[in-house]
Every structure is written in C-alpha cells, then in structure tokens.
Enzyme design. Structure first.
Site, mmCIF file in Angstrom:
data_model
loop_
_atom_site.group_PDB
_atom_site.id
_atom_site.type_symbol
_atom_site.label_atom_id
_atom_site.label_comp_id
_atom_site.label_asym_id
_atom_site.label_seq_id
_atom_site.Cartn_x
_atom_site.Cartn_y
_atom_site.Cartn_z
ATOM 1 N N HIS A 158 0.837 -1.208 0.000
ATOM 2 C CA HIS A 158 0.000 0.000 0.000
ATOM 3 C C HIS A 158 0.865 1.250 0.000
ATOM 4 C CE1 HIS A 158 -3.227 -2.786 1.182
ATOM 5 N NE2 HIS A 158 -4.048 -1.868 0.726
ATOM 6 N N LYS A 162 -0.655 5.019 4.346
ATOM 7 C CA LYS A 162 -1.574 4.098 5.053
ATOM 8 C C LYS A 162 -1.174 3.970 6.525
ATOM 9 C CE LYS A 162 -3.853 -0.401 4.770
ATOM 10 N NZ LYS A 162 -5.167 0.177 5.173
HETATM 11 N N1 NDP Z 1 -12.937 -1.051 2.650
HETATM 12 C C1 NDP Z 1 -12.291 -0.580 1.575
HETATM 13 O O1 NDP Z 1 -12.588 -0.960 0.424
HETATM 14 C C2 NDP Z 1 -11.217 0.429 1.765
HETATM 15 C C3 NDP Z 1 -10.886 0.829 3.023
HETATM 16 N N2 NDP Z 1 -10.014 1.864 3.227
HETATM 17 C C4 NDP Z 1 -9.858 2.313 4.603
HETATM 18 O O2 NDP Z 1 -10.571 3.537 4.737
HETATM 19 C C5 NDP Z 1 -9.950 4.353 5.729
HETATM 20 C C6 NDP Z 1 -9.668 5.734 5.138
HETATM 21 O O3 NDP Z 1 -8.712 5.620 4.110
HETATM 22 P P1 NDP Z 1 -8.242 6.894 3.272
HETATM 23 O O4 NDP Z 1 -9.396 7.563 2.652
HETATM 24 O O5 NDP Z 1 -7.118 6.438 2.427
HETATM 25 O O6 NDP Z 1 -7.654 7.819 4.456
HETATM 26 P P2 NDP Z 1 -7.541 9.407 4.524
HETATM 27 O O7 NDP Z 1 -6.616 9.698 5.657
HETATM 28 O O8 NDP Z 1 -7.227 9.950 3.177
HETATM 29 O O9 NDP Z 1 -9.034 9.857 4.888
HETATM 30 C C7 NDP Z 1 -9.602 9.764 6.159
HETATM 31 C C8 NDP Z 1 -10.378 11.035 6.358
HETATM 32 O O10 NDP Z 1 -11.156 10.936 7.546
HETATM 33 C C9 NDP Z 1 -11.104 12.204 8.175
HETATM 34 N N3 NDP Z 1 -11.493 12.086 9.563
HETATM 35 C C10 NDP Z 1 -10.774 11.686 10.624
HETATM 36 N N4 NDP Z 1 -11.530 11.737 11.744
HETATM 37 C C11 NDP Z 1 -12.757 12.185 11.369
HETATM 38 C C12 NDP Z 1 -13.963 12.463 12.064
HETATM 39 N N5 NDP Z 1 -14.080 12.287 13.391
HETATM 40 N N6 NDP Z 1 -15.014 12.915 11.355
HETATM 41 C C13 NDP Z 1 -14.945 13.108 10.027
HETATM 42 N N7 NDP Z 1 -13.806 12.878 9.313
HETATM 43 C C14 NDP Z 1 -12.740 12.409 9.976
HETATM 44 C C15 NDP Z 1 -9.683 12.678 7.954
HETATM 45 O O11 NDP Z 1 -9.581 14.073 8.142
HETATM 46 P P3 NDP Z 1 -8.126 14.785 8.333
HETATM 47 O O12 NDP Z 1 -7.368 14.508 7.068
HETATM 48 O O13 NDP Z 1 -8.497 16.227 8.476
HETATM 49 O O14 NDP Z 1 -7.507 14.167 9.522
HETATM 50 C C16 NDP Z 1 -9.467 12.263 6.507
HETATM 51 O O15 NDP Z 1 -9.891 13.268 5.628
HETATM 52 C C17 NDP Z 1 -8.709 3.580 6.178
HETATM 53 O O16 NDP Z 1 -9.026 2.852 7.352
HETATM 54 C C18 NDP Z 1 -8.447 2.624 5.022
HETATM 55 O O17 NDP Z 1 -7.736 1.485 5.406
HETATM 56 C C19 NDP Z 1 -9.423 2.501 2.181
HETATM 57 C C20 NDP Z 1 -9.678 2.124 0.905
HETATM 58 C C21 NDP Z 1 -10.593 1.051 0.580
HETATM 59 O O1 LIG Z 2 -5.814 2.127 3.179
HETATM 60 C C1 LIG Z 2 -6.024 1.803 1.984
HETATM 61 O O2 LIG Z 2 -5.682 2.507 1.035
HETATM 62 C C2 LIG Z 2 -6.716 0.527 1.744
HETATM 63 N N1 LIG Z 2 -7.148 -0.151 2.770
HETATM 64 C C3 LIG Z 2 -7.909 -1.335 2.749
HETATM 65 C C4 LIG Z 2 -7.265 -2.410 3.610
HETATM 66 O O3 LIG Z 2 -6.671 -2.084 4.661
HETATM 67 O O4 LIG Z 2 -7.377 -3.589 3.269
HETATM 68 C C5 LIG Z 2 -8.321 -1.787 1.385
HETATM 69 C C6 LIG Z 2 -7.484 -1.326 0.236
HETATM 70 O O5 LIG Z 2 -6.488 -2.246 -0.041
HETATM 71 C C7 LIG Z 2 -6.960 0.087 0.357
#
Ligand code: NDP
Ligand SMILES: O=C(O)C1=N[C@H](C(=O)O)C[C@H](O)C1
Length: 272
Positions: A158, A162
């Site tokens: 990743h 991450k």
């Molecule tokens: N299930 C799936 O298919 C996938 C899962 N994921 C998971 O999703 C999660 C997010 O990933 P990603 O988008 O890359 O991470 P990012 O860090 O880009 O995004 C997370 C966002 O959440 C915000 N945030 C944090 N706390 C709060 C709150 N209390 N209220 C509202 N917003 C909040 C952050 O704000 P700030 O930046 O201001 O701190 C940030 O903008 C991770 O756990 C990742 O592993 C990711 C991709 C696919």
């Molecule tokens: O944090 C990410 O970017 C992603 N997180 C998920 C995971 O922890 O499995 C899914 C995806 O691979 C992207």
C-alpha cells in the site's frame, strides 16, 4: 433514492465517494463531514471534496449535525477506527444504516461495531472491491483443495500514507485461510528476522510493504513442491472501492439490523 451522508470527505476515499455519489442518479448526498476542528468545516462539500463545483451541502465537523434534518437513509464511513466507532454510535442512536470501509480496528472495536449493528443495519468490509471479494473466496477454496502440504503466505502493498498494517484485507485473507486450513491465530506470523529456523508446518505468513502511491495490492502464495500458485489482486484506482461501498449503501438501507459484509451485498452464497 438512497439519501446518503458521507464522512471524512477531505480524505482519499471520502472525496472519491462524494464524486461518484454525485455522478449517480439515485444517491443524493444530503450530508457530509470532516474531522472536528477541520478548517473545511462550514465549507461547501463539493469544494472540500475537490469536485471543482459546489454540491450545495455544507461540510459539518460533527455527524450528528450533518444528520439533523437530512432524513438520511445511510451513512458511508471511511475515516479511522476511533472516528468510525463514534459515527457508528450516532447511527445506532438515530436508527440510520451504516457502511463501514475503515480498517485497523482492535478486537474490542470490532466487538463494539457488532453491538451497534444489533440496532441498525451495517455493512462492514475491509475491502469493497468486487474483485477482492472474489479473490478472498478463491483463496479459501484453493487452500481447502491444496491442503496442508502447500505453504501459504499473504503479501500486501500500500501507499506510504496508510496508517494500519497489515491491511484489513490481508487480515481477512489470513482469517479465511485459517478457517479453510483448520489453523488458529497462533499459526500467523507477521514478520521474520534472524535465526528463525525451518518454516513450521501450518504457519501462515502475513507481510506488509509500504511505499509511494500504491493503491492496494494483495497476493496469496501457495508454495508447493515443484510448483507454486500466486493469486493476486491489484487495485489501480480507488473508484472500485467507492463503487462497492455505494452498492453496499443502496443494499443496506432499509434492511433489518445486523452486521453484513460484502459477500452479502454481492450475493456470494456458501462458505468462504
Ligand atoms: N474497505 C475498503 O474498500 C477500503 C478501506 N479503506 C480504509 O478507509 C480508511 C480511510 O482511508 P483513506 O481515505 O485512504 O484515508 P484518509 O486519511 O485519506 O481519509 C480519512 C479522512 O477521515 C477524516 N477524519 C478523521 N476523523 C474524522 C472524524 N471524526 N469525522 C470526520 N472525518 C474524519 C480525515 O480528516 P483529516 O485529514 O483532516 O484528519 C481524513 O480526511 C482507512 O481505514 C483505510 O484502510 C481505504 C480504501 C478502501
Ligand atoms: O488504506 C487503503 O488505502 C486501503 N485499505 C484497505 C485495507 O486495509 O485492506 C483496502 C485497500 O487495499 C486500500
């Protein structure tokens, strides 16, 4: 129509979800949030999510406020474990369905989500891509057929930003492999260094790479005598995660309370 609230809209997944929900005709975005104290609070959600055009929804720094008067059917949450648990509590209190894509929960956090899902319908899955969910099933099937003579390793890669390791998907793969092979958590090995000795029979290795802008890659290796199988999924952008989450949002709104996963959403029947 599925009236949708999206949390964490300045994030990689949150902004992708806003863009794709806006492009869908049946998923009006009726609320959006950013983290408490964010400078984006009070700004138009379209601008916060970098759409290049207003959405005419104000980004709130509190999910409760975003839900007030929104008549939301579902909240879609990809933030972080602590924020997601707070959001799940609010959804449980307000009777709003929830889609959780966040990874990195502690066992206690997962148990807490399960408790909230007794009150509202919730889809939680570490990976919302259709392809990955098929790979998870294929990995379990390969493990069952190949049996214990093959050594099994999971490798994930990743991007450098991450926060959790191994990925939620790698842990899910390890879980289904464990079940298929009759192993336990004691058989999992997350790192190797030094005089490790020969590989113990039944071990399942799980390793994580981090770097650059890798969206998400998972490989399950089955190492045999004289042959090897590699089952790989490579995500090349985040749209397919978001499309999976929006599919889950349409599916979960109006269901009976309970904790569902993507296999339920995709109609994948039978054991993994
Ligand atoms: N299930 C799936 O298919 C996938 C899962 N994921 C998971 O999703 C999660 C997010 O990933 P990603 O988008 O890359 O991470 P990012 O860090 O880009 O995004 C997370 C966002 O959440 C915000 N945030 C944090 N706390 C709060 C709150 N209390 N209220 C509202 N917003 C909040 C952050 O704000 P700030 O930046 O201001 O701190 C940030 O903008 C991770 O756990 C990742 O592993 C990711 C991709 C696919
Ligand atoms: O944090 C990410 O970017 C992603 N997180 C998920 C995971 O922890 O499995 C899914 C995806 O691979 C992207």
């Amino acid at each position: 129509m599925t009236r949708t609230v999206i949390t964490g809209i300045s994030g990689r997944m949150g902004s992708t979800l806003v863009r794709l929900a806006k492009a869908a005709s049946d998923l009006p975005v009726v609320g959006a949030t950013v983290r408490p104290g964010s400078p984006f609070s009070g700004q138009d959600a379209g601008l916060v999510a970098r759409l290049g055009a207003p959405l005419e929804v104000v980004a709130q720094d509190d999910l409760g406020r975003a839900l007030d008067g929104a008549q939301a059917d579902v909240v879609v949450d990809f933030t972080g474990p602590e924020a997601t648990l707070q959001h799940a509590r609010i959804c449980a209190e307000r009777g709003v369905a929830l889609v959780v894509g966040t990874t990195g929960f502690t066992p206690e956090g997962r148990a807490q989500l399960q408790e909230y899902a007794k009150r509202v319908p919730m889809v939680a899955a570490p990976n919302m891509s259709v392809g990955v969910n098929l790979v998870i099933r294929m990995a379990a099937e390969l493990a069952r057929v190949l049996g214990p003579s093959f050594d099994v390793e999971v490798l994930e890669a990743h991007h450098r930003m991450k926060k959790d390791a191994p990925s939620g998907t790698a842990l899910k793969l390890a879980e289904v492999l464990m079940e298929a092979l009759g192993r336990t958590k004691d058989d999992l090995t997350f790192a190797r260094e030094g005089q490790t000795g020969a590989r113990p029979p039944g071990e399942i290795g799980v390793q994580a790479l981090r770097g650059g802008d890798v969206v998400g890659e998972h490989t399950v290796y089955f190492f045999g005598e004289g042959e090897r199988i590699e089952l790989t999924h490579r995500a090349t952008n985040r749209d397919q995660f978001a499309q999976g989450a929006l599919r889950a949002a349409r599916w979960v709104a109006g269901r009976a309370p309970g904790l569902y996963d993507m296999a339920d959403v995709l109609g994948l029947q039978g054991k993994t």
